[in-house]
Design a protein around this motif. Structure first.
Motif, PDB file in Angstrom:
ATOM      1  N   MET A 143      29.824   2.472 -26.024  1.00 14.88           N
ATOM      2  CA  MET A 143      29.237   2.734 -24.705  1.00 14.88           C
ATOM      3  C   MET A 143      27.858   2.083 -24.613  1.00 14.88           C
ATOM      4  SD  MET A 143      28.505   6.412 -22.815  1.00 14.88           S
ATOM      5  CE  MET A 143      30.270   6.748 -22.686  1.00 14.88           C
ATOM      6  N   THR A 144      27.582   1.452 -23.484  1.00 17.86           N
ATOM      7  CA  THR A 144      26.309   0.776 -23.291  1.00 17.86           C
ATOM      8  C   THR A 144      25.156   1.775 -23.247  1.00 17.86           C
ATOM      9  OG1 THR A 144      27.398  -0.960 -22.011  1.00 17.86           O
ATOM     10  CG2 THR A 144      25.011  -0.769 -21.788  1.00 17.86           C
ATOM     11  N   ASP A 145      24.098   1.483 -23.998  1.00 17.89           N
ATOM     12  CA  ASP A 145      22.904   2.326 -23.976  1.00 17.89           C
ATOM     13  C   ASP A 145      21.953   1.757 -22.924  1.00 17.89           C
ATOM     14  OD1 ASP A 145      20.599   3.769 -24.334  1.00 17.89           O
ATOM     15  OD2 ASP A 145      20.722   3.771 -26.520  1.00 17.89           O
ATOM     16  N   PHE A 146      22.087   2.252 -21.696  1.00 18.74           N
ATOM     17  CA  PHE A 146      21.271   1.722 -20.610  1.00 18.74           C
ATOM     18  C   PHE A 146      19.802   2.092 -20.754  1.00 18.74           C
ATOM     19  CE2 PHE A 146      25.448   1.586 -18.373  1.00 18.74           C
ATOM     20  CZ  PHE A 146      25.442   0.238 -18.053  1.00 18.74           C
ATOM     21  N   SER A 147      19.501   3.196 -21.437  1.00 19.43           N
ATOM     22  CA  SER A 147      18.101   3.572 -21.614  1.00 19.43           C
ATOM     23  C   SER A 147      17.363   2.536 -22.448  1.00 19.43           C
ATOM     24  CB  SER A 147      17.987   4.958 -22.262  1.00 19.43           C
ATOM     25  OG  SER A 147      18.590   4.981 -23.545  1.00 19.43           O
ATOM     26  N   ASP A 148      18.034   1.978 -23.464  1.00 23.40           N
ATOM     27  CA  ASP A 148      17.429   0.906 -24.261  1.00 23.40           C
ATOM     28  C   ASP A 148      17.207  -0.336 -23.404  1.00 23.40           C
ATOM     29  OD1 ASP A 148      17.156   2.306 -26.569  1.00 23.40           O
ATOM     30  OD2 ASP A 148      18.887   1.432 -27.594  1.00 23.40           O
ATOM     31  N   ARG A 149      18.176  -0.663 -22.566  1.00 26.19           N
ATOM     32  CA  ARG A 149      18.042  -1.829 -21.689  1.00 26.19           C
ATOM     33  C   ARG A 149      16.905  -1.625 -20.686  1.00 26.19           C
ATOM     34  NH1 ARG A 149      24.012  -4.321 -20.240  1.00 26.19           N
ATOM     35  NH2 ARG A 149      24.843  -4.332 -22.354  1.00 26.19           N
ATOM     36  N   ARG A 150      16.740  -0.384 -20.250  1.00 23.51           N
ATOM     37  CA  ARG A 150      15.672  -0.077 -19.311  1.00 23.51           C
ATOM     38  C   ARG A 150      14.305  -0.313 -19.959  1.00 23.51           C
ATOM     39  NH1 ARG A 150      18.490   3.630 -17.243  1.00 23.51           N
ATOM     40  NH2 ARG A 150      17.735   5.428 -18.389  1.00 23.51           N
ATOM     41  N   ARG A 151      14.148   0.158 -21.181  1.00 25.22           N
ATOM     42  CA  ARG A 151      12.882  -0.069 -21.892  1.00 25.22           C
ATOM     43  C   ARG A 151      12.657  -1.551 -22.137  1.00 25.22           C
ATOM     44  NH1 ARG A 151      14.529   4.719 -24.471  1.00 25.22           N
ATOM     45  NH2 ARG A 151      15.595   3.548 -26.118  1.00 25.22           N
ATOM     46  N   MET A 152      13.728  -2.276 -22.477  1.00 30.52           N
ATOM     47  CA  MET A 152      13.599  -3.707 -22.713  1.00 30.52           C
ATOM     48  C   MET A 152      13.210  -4.438 -21.435  1.00 30.52           C
ATOM     49  SD  MET A 152      16.371  -6.359 -24.407  1.00 30.52           S
ATOM     50  CE  MET A 152      16.438  -5.339 -25.883  1.00 30.52           C
ATOM     51  N   MET A 153      13.781  -4.022 -20.291  1.00 35.30           N
ATOM     52  CA  MET A 153      13.419  -4.621 -19.010  1.00 35.30           C
ATOM     53  C   MET A 153      11.919  -4.487 -18.772  1.00 35.30           C
ATOM     54  SD  MET A 153      14.488  -3.341 -15.152  1.00 35.30           S
ATOM     55  CE  MET A 153      13.414  -1.879 -15.292  1.00 35.30           C
ATOM     56  N   VAL A 154      11.401  -3.303 -18.985  1.00 30.81           N
ATOM     57  CA  VAL A 154       9.971  -3.067 -18.758  1.00 30.81           C
ATOM     58  C   VAL A 154       9.127  -3.879 -19.731  1.00 30.81           C
ATOM     59  CG1 VAL A 154       8.149  -1.328 -18.924  1.00 30.81           C
ATOM     60  CG2 VAL A 154      10.261  -0.808 -17.697  1.00 30.81           C
ATOM     61  N   ASP A 155       9.544  -3.923 -20.991  1.00 28.99           N
ATOM     62  CA  ASP A 155       8.734  -4.601 -22.017  1.00 28.99           C
ATOM     63  C   ASP A 155       8.789  -6.121 -21.922  1.00 28.99           C
ATOM     64  OD1 ASP A 155       7.908  -2.193 -23.031  1.00 28.99           O
ATOM     65  OD2 ASP A 155       9.410  -2.129 -24.641  1.00 28.99           O
ATOM     66  N   THR A 156       9.916  -6.669 -21.455  1.00 24.92           N
ATOM     67  CA  THR A 156      10.067  -8.130 -21.462  1.00 24.92           C
ATOM     68  C   THR A 156       9.957  -8.775 -20.088  1.00 24.92           C
ATOM     69  OG1 THR A 156      12.492  -8.021 -21.271  1.00 24.92           O
ATOM     70  CG2 THR A 156      11.547  -7.991 -23.502  1.00 24.92           C
ATOM     71  N   GLN A 157      10.115  -7.983 -19.014  1.00 25.17           N
ATOM     72  CA  GLN A 157      10.050  -8.542 -17.665  1.00 25.17           C
ATOM     73  C   GLN A 157       8.853  -8.031 -16.861  1.00 25.17           C
ATOM     74  OE1 GLN A 157      13.860  -8.192 -15.525  1.00 25.17           O
ATOM     75  NE2 GLN A 157      14.883  -7.887 -17.482  1.00 25.17           N
ATOM     76  N   ILE A 158       8.573  -6.746 -16.980  1.00 22.40           N
ATOM     77  CA  ILE A 158       7.588  -6.114 -16.097  1.00 22.40           C
ATOM     78  C   ILE A 158       6.169  -6.221 -16.657  1.00 22.40           C
ATOM     79  CG2 ILE A 158       6.971  -4.034 -14.832  1.00 22.40           C
ATOM     80  CD1 ILE A 158       9.747  -5.344 -14.145  1.00 22.40           C
ATOM     81  N   ARG A 159       5.964  -5.780 -17.866  1.00 20.07           N
ATOM     82  CA  ARG A 159       4.611  -5.844 -18.445  1.00 20.07           C
ATOM     83  C   ARG A 159       4.106  -7.287 -18.550  1.00 20.07           C
ATOM     84  NH1 ARG A 159       3.412  -0.643 -20.479  1.00 20.07           N
ATOM     85  NH2 ARG A 159       5.252   0.559 -21.129  1.00 20.07           N
ATOM     86  N   PRO A 160       4.923  -8.250 -18.996  1.00 23.37           N
ATOM     87  CA  PRO A 160       4.428  -9.640 -19.053  1.00 23.37           C
ATOM     88  C   PRO A 160       4.088 -10.221 -17.679  1.00 23.37           C
ATOM     89  CG  PRO A 160       6.352  -9.375 -20.474  1.00 23.37           C
ATOM     90  CD  PRO A 160       6.250  -8.129 -19.644  1.00 23.37           C
ATOM     91  N   ALA A 161       4.580  -9.597 -16.599  1.00 22.13           N
ATOM     92  CA  ALA A 161       4.268 -10.056 -15.243  1.00 22.13           C
ATOM     93  C   ALA A 161       2.976  -9.404 -14.735  1.00 22.13           C
ATOM     94  CB  ALA A 161       5.424  -9.745 -14.298  1.00 22.13           C
ATOM     95  N   ASP A 162       2.218  -8.806 -15.659  1.00 23.54           N
ATOM     96  CA  ASP A 162       0.915  -8.192 -15.334  1.00 23.54           C
ATOM     97  C   ASP A 162       1.036  -6.977 -14.424  1.00 23.54           C
ATOM     98  OD1 ASP A 162      -0.526 -10.035 -16.884  1.00 23.54           O
ATOM     99  OD2 ASP A 162      -0.569 -11.473 -15.237  1.00 23.54           O
ATOM    100  N   VAL A 163       2.169  -6.286 -14.495  1.00 21.83           N
ATOM    101  CA  VAL A 163       2.312  -4.999 -13.804  1.00 21.83           C
ATOM    102  C   VAL A 163       1.989  -3.914 -14.821  1.00 21.83           C
ATOM    103  CG1 VAL A 163       3.869  -3.437 -12.581  1.00 21.83           C
ATOM    104  CG2 VAL A 163       4.060  -5.911 -12.249  1.00 21.83           C
ATOM    105  N   THR A 164       0.863  -3.275 -14.659  1.00 24.67           N
ATOM    106  CA  THR A 164       0.398  -2.313 -15.664  1.00 24.67           C
ATOM    107  C   THR A 164       0.116  -0.931 -15.093  1.00 24.67           C
ATOM    108  OG1 THR A 164      -1.884  -3.054 -15.324  1.00 24.67           O
ATOM    109  CG2 THR A 164      -0.631  -4.134 -17.081  1.00 24.67           C
ATOM    110  N   LYS A 165       0.246  -0.744 -13.772  1.00 28.52           N
ATOM    111  CA  LYS A 165      -0.005   0.577 -13.189  1.00 28.52           C
ATOM    112  C   LYS A 165       1.008   1.578 -13.754  1.00 28.52           C
ATOM    113  CE  LYS A 165      -2.125  -0.794  -8.775  1.00 28.52           C
ATOM    114  NZ  LYS A 165      -2.046  -2.259  -8.825  1.00 28.52           N
ATOM    115  N   TYR A 166       0.500   2.657 -14.336  1.00 26.92           N
ATOM    116  CA  TYR A 166       1.376   3.619 -15.011  1.00 26.92           C
ATOM    117  C   TYR A 166       2.449   4.205 -14.095  1.00 26.92           C
ATOM    118  CZ  TYR A 166       3.138   7.672 -17.441  1.00 26.92           C
ATOM    119  OH  TYR A 166       3.977   8.598 -18.000  1.00 26.92           O
ATOM    120  N   PRO A 167       2.136   4.610 -12.851  1.00 20.57           N
ATOM    121  CA  PRO A 167       3.197   5.196 -12.013  1.00 20.57           C
ATOM    122  C   PRO A 167       4.380   4.256 -11.789  1.00 20.57           C
ATOM    123  CG  PRO A 167       1.046   5.679 -11.079  1.00 20.57           C
ATOM    124  CD  PRO A 167       0.819   4.670 -12.175  1.00 20.57           C
TER     125      PRO A 167
END
Length: 217
Positions: free
Chosen positions: A1-25
């Motif tokens: 079964m796919t672990d979507f929670s891991d993919r979600r964390r990876m999305m944030v770590d590899t796509q969102i944070r490197p795009a300079d989106v850092t606001k916690y909310p």
């Protein structure tokens, strides 16, 4: 079964944070919302890919980076009312619901609107509702709005939508010119909206948001 929670964390770590989106909310919302529930079942395996997800009739769910950067530029606050135009299956509406006091999603496709409302209700997004109607008409009966977010490409923004934005409010739109697009944020003051460039992105132009063709002899 796919672990979507891991993919979600990876999305944030590899796509969102490197795009300079850092606001916690925003980060917290993206980590909390199961994007796989807000895309067609056939597309769940690519829900967290760095790409848009097809819906129907040329419509897409924009890639996570674009949504995150638009929200970062809009700086949505907990006491604000937000209009989310072209919400599709409700992912952006679910994310915004964790940032704002109330969010109204607008979707003209009856099937998408009904599914979006059901998924939002099942996700306990009690401060989010979906209005089914023409995207270009917004949802004036619930406004005026502090923030308007348009989830797709535009060539122009109808005056009817701009009229639903409060003075002092912000609107984000992705202006397309051919294959090239620029996300701009508009600031309304004294009844006029002035636009400021934020970043480059791309998405299909939404129904009703293309400039009328001008014919000359």
């Amino acid at each position: 079964m796919t672990d979507f929670s891991d993919r979600r964390r990876m999305m944030v770590d590899t796509q969102i944070r490197p795009a300079d989106v850092t606001k916690y909310p925003i980060i917290e919302a993206l980590l909390a919302i199961p994007r796989e529930n807000f895309v067609p079942d056939s597309q769940s395996e690519v829900a967290y890919a760095d790409q848009s997800v097809p819906l129907s009739d040329g419509r897409v769910v924009p890639e996570p980076r674009t949504l995150a950067k638009m929200l970062d530029a809009l700086d949505v606050r907990q006491d604000e009312l937000v209009l989310d135009v072209a919400c599709g299956l409700g992912y952006s509406t679910a994310v915004v619901a964790r940032l704002a006091q109330m969010v109204i999603g607008v979707e003209e496709d009856e099937g998408l609107a009904a599914e979006a409302q059901e998924t939002l209700s099942n996700s306990s997004a009690d401060n989010a509702i979906v209005h089914q109607g023409a995207l270009t008409e917004g949802a004036a009966e619930h406004g005026p709005y502090d923030v308007i977010l348009i989830e797709g490409g535009v060539e122009e923004v109808p005056d009817e939508l701009l009229a639903q934005l409060k003075d002092g409010g912000r609107i984000a739109a992705l202006f397309m010119s051919g294959a090239l697009g620029e996300v701009k944020v508009g600031y309304k003051s004294a009844g006029r909206v002035s636009w400021r460039f934020e970043f480059n992105a791309g998405a299909p132009v939404l129904p009703g948001f293309a400039k009328p063709e001008v014919f000359s002899l």
